[in-house]
Write an enzyme that holds these catalytic residues in place. Sequence first.
Site, PDB file in Angstrom:
ATOM      1  N   TYR A 188     -25.640  45.654  51.676  1.00 27.32           N
ATOM      2  CA  TYR A 188     -26.730  46.234  52.138  1.00 27.32           C
ATOM      3  C   TYR A 188     -26.971  45.959  53.744  1.00 27.32           C
ATOM      4  CZ  TYR A 188     -28.701  47.156  47.474  1.00 27.32           C
ATOM      5  OH  TYR A 188     -28.718  47.616  46.189  1.00 27.32           O
ATOM      6  N   LYS A 196     -28.794  46.965  38.223  1.00 26.17           N
ATOM      7  CA  LYS A 196     -29.427  46.011  38.994  1.00 26.17           C
ATOM      8  C   LYS A 196     -30.069  45.033  38.148  1.00 26.17           C
ATOM      9  CE  LYS A 196     -30.197  49.146  43.029  1.00 26.17           C
ATOM     10  NZ  LYS A 196     -31.140  49.558  43.833  1.00 26.17           N
ATOM     11  N   GLU A 199     -17.436  49.334  49.155  1.00 29.65           N
ATOM     12  CA  GLU A 199     -18.096  48.560  48.216  1.00 29.65           C
ATOM     13  C   GLU A 199     -17.250  48.028  47.106  1.00 29.65           C
ATOM     14  OE1 GLU A 199     -21.321  51.410  46.917  1.00 29.65           O
ATOM     15  OE2 GLU A 199     -22.384  51.071  49.022  1.00 29.65           O
ATOM     16  N   HIS A 248     -27.475  51.241  40.974  1.00 37.47           N
ATOM     17  CA  HIS A 248     -27.050  51.481  42.371  1.00 37.47           C
ATOM     18  C   HIS A 248     -25.816  52.637  42.188  1.00 37.47           C
ATOM     19  CE1 HIS A 248     -25.207  51.235  46.429  1.00 37.47           C
ATOM     20  NE2 HIS A 248     -24.209  51.126  45.764  1.00 37.47           N
ATOM     21  N   ASN A 306     -35.437  50.053  40.680  1.00 41.37           N
ATOM     22  CA  ASN A 306     -34.789  51.278  40.367  1.00 41.37           C
ATOM     23  C   ASN A 306     -33.652  51.206  39.800  1.00 41.37           C
ATOM     24  OD1 ASN A 306     -33.361  50.648  42.625  1.00 41.37           O
ATOM     25  ND2 ASN A 306     -33.597  52.593  43.871  1.00 41.37           N
TER      26      ASN A 306
HETATM   27  P1  IDP Z   1     -29.744  54.298  47.399  1.00 38.67           P
HETATM   28  O1  IDP Z   1     -29.665  53.057  46.500  1.00 38.67           O
HETATM   29  O2  IDP Z   1     -30.474  55.203  46.525  1.00 38.67           O
HETATM   30  O3  IDP Z   1     -28.601  54.500  48.053  1.00 38.67           O
HETATM   31  P2  IDP Z   1     -31.012  53.341  49.898  1.00 38.67           P
HETATM   32  O4  IDP Z   1     -31.815  53.935  50.836  1.00 38.67           O
HETATM   33  O5  IDP Z   1     -29.704  52.847  50.378  1.00 38.67           O
HETATM   34  O6  IDP Z   1     -31.065  54.044  48.340  1.00 38.67           O
HETATM   35  O7  IDP Z   1     -31.721  51.751  49.596  1.00 38.67           O
HETATM   36  C1  IDP Z   1     -31.192  50.921  48.855  1.00 38.67           C
HETATM   37  C2  IDP Z   1     -32.012  50.087  47.740  1.00 38.67           C
HETATM   38  O8  IDP Z   1     -32.951  49.477  48.607  1.00 38.67           O
HETATM   39  C3  IDP Z   1     -32.689  50.938  46.869  1.00 38.67           C
HETATM   40  O9  IDP Z   1     -31.912  51.548  45.956  1.00 38.67           O
HETATM   41  C4  IDP Z   1     -33.841  50.179  46.759  1.00 38.67           C
HETATM   42  O10 IDP Z   1     -33.412  49.317  45.543  1.00 38.67           O
HETATM   43  C5  IDP Z   1     -34.437  49.461  48.051  1.00 38.67           C
HETATM   44  N1  IDP Z   1     -35.167  50.285  48.786  1.00 38.67           N
HETATM   45  C6  IDP Z   1     -34.964  51.235  49.727  1.00 38.67           C
HETATM   46  N2  IDP Z   1     -36.141  51.627  50.230  1.00 38.67           N
HETATM   47  C7  IDP Z   1     -37.231  50.844  49.691  1.00 38.67           C
HETATM   48  C8  IDP Z   1     -38.463  50.749  50.038  1.00 38.67           C
HETATM   49  O11 IDP Z   1     -39.103  51.416  50.638  1.00 38.67           O
HETATM   50  N3  IDP Z   1     -38.954  49.575  49.524  1.00 38.67           N
HETATM   51  C9  IDP Z   1     -38.511  48.716  48.364  1.00 38.67           C
HETATM   52  N4  IDP Z   1     -37.205  49.022  48.059  1.00 38.67           N
HETATM   53  C10 IDP Z   1     -36.318  50.034  48.770  1.00 38.67           C
END
Ligand code: IDP
Length: 160
Positions: A60, A20, A137, A126, A123
């Site tokens: 997303y 990212k 994807e 992905h 984070n």
């Molecule tokens: P993943 O990336 O581990 O599969 P997902 O639940 O699919 O997790 O969420 C996608 C992305 O959305 C996360 O990696 C993160 O960057 C963002 N995200 C998810 N939940 C939150 C939140 O509560 N606050 C801010 N960003 C979030």
Amino acid sequence: NLYKTSTMTDAHERSFIMVKPDGVQRGIVGEIIKRFEQRGFKLVALKMVTPTRVLLEQHYDEHQGKKFFEPLLQYIGSGPVVAMVWEGLNVVSVGRKMLGATDPAKSEPGTIRGDFAIVTGRNIAHGSDSDKSAKREIDLWFRADELAVWTNSAERWIYE
Ligand code: IDP
């Protein structure tokens, strides 16, 4: 072929892995590639792109309507990302383990997020969460002719 026995037959699973914009800005692209290479996975595609809003809305899609959806699109669309396809046995589930939990606070040290990130909204990387998402994807981010066709000469030392 003597070497293409048991585990080789399942070794063509693929996952979409993306560094990212925060991973790019913080100079962790090489580190992430290194970990997948060292594990024994095969790099099939790689490109640096600044994703469009349309692409991110599709990527997303499952999060449309959630509170973090807009900030998420702003974050991922804010700069170039490094989009990749990695191939290997169980690469989807192993890739998720290597990334760590979505919330870096819950990621074990030794994982990518557990070593380089603090908050969910930044984070670093992905990884596809299932075989079905991986296919979806990869189709979304890459054209067929962007996927390299090659044989890793080390694969007979990686698989039995
Ligand atoms: P993943 O990336 O581990 O599969 P997902 O639940 O699919 O997790 O969420 C996608 C992305 O959305 C996360 O990696 C993160 O960057 C963002 N995200 C998810 N939940 C939150 C939140 O509560 N606050 C801010 N960003 C979030």
